[in-house]
Design an enzyme around this catalytic site. Structure first.
Site, mmCIF file in Angstrom:
data_model
loop_
_atom_site.group_PDB
_atom_site.id
_atom_site.type_symbol
_atom_site.label_atom_id
_atom_site.label_comp_id
_atom_site.label_asym_id
_atom_site.label_seq_id
_atom_site.Cartn_x
_atom_site.Cartn_y
_atom_site.Cartn_z
ATOM 1 N N HIS A 17 0.855 -1.192 0.000
ATOM 2 C CA HIS A 17 0.000 0.000 0.000
ATOM 3 C C HIS A 17 0.888 1.237 0.000
ATOM 4 O O HIS A 17 0.950 1.995 0.966
ATOM 5 C CB HIS A 17 -0.956 -0.003 1.191
ATOM 6 C CG HIS A 17 -1.799 -1.231 1.247
ATOM 7 N ND1 HIS A 17 -2.855 -1.439 0.394
ATOM 8 C CD2 HIS A 17 -1.707 -2.334 2.020
ATOM 9 C CE1 HIS A 17 -3.403 -2.615 0.653
ATOM 10 N NE2 HIS A 17 -2.727 -3.179 1.634
ATOM 11 N N ASN A 34 10.217 -4.939 3.813
ATOM 12 C CA ASN A 34 8.855 -4.535 3.496
ATOM 13 C C ASN A 34 8.551 -3.213 4.175
ATOM 14 O O ASN A 34 8.752 -3.082 5.384
ATOM 15 C CB ASN A 34 7.837 -5.552 4.013
ATOM 16 C CG ASN A 34 7.825 -6.869 3.272
ATOM 17 O OD1 ASN A 34 6.907 -7.646 3.448
ATOM 18 N ND2 ASN A 34 8.816 -7.152 2.458
#
Length: 119
Positions: A17, A34
């Site tokens: 996102h 991440n």
């Protein structure tokens, strides 16, 4: 999203996102990391932590977490959403809170790292 082309980034970076992510150009991001929405990896401009962070391999950074200063984040570290990290973090840890607290945990990122590449 702001990630300068000069930032050192290892293979396997995953942006979950990918909105409002800011990474300082002097930061170093290891392999298979991440970063999620709202993450800031920034520099401190003065004091003993003047500079930008170095993240090891397999670091998972949750939503709205902030990592600042010339600090080292080890390998296999899970940084919880909303955490404020401005100190060195040993490998195999879960980081929570503000001020941050590192909790030792083997395989801290197991099941969390997305699209991991083999090195």
């Amino acid at each position: 999203m702001e990630i300068p082309s000069t930032t050192q980034i290892g293979p396997g970076l995953y942006l979950g996102h990918a909105f409002n992510i800011t990474v300082n150009e002097a930061a170093v991001i290891g392999a298979n990391c991440n970063l999620h929405k709202g993450v800031t990896i920034g520099q401190e401009n003065r004091g003993k932590r003047k500079g930008a962070p170095v993240l090891g391999d397999c670091v998972w950074v949750g939503v709205n977490a902030t990592i600042v200063g010339a600090i080292m984040v080890g390998d296999d570290v899970l940084i919880a959403p909303g955490a404020y990290v401005n100190c060195d973090i040993p490998s195999h840890s879960i980081v929570v809170g503000n001020p941050c607290r590192a909790i030792p945990r083997e395989n801290a990122t197991e099941g969390y790292i997305n699209r991991k590449v083999e090195l």
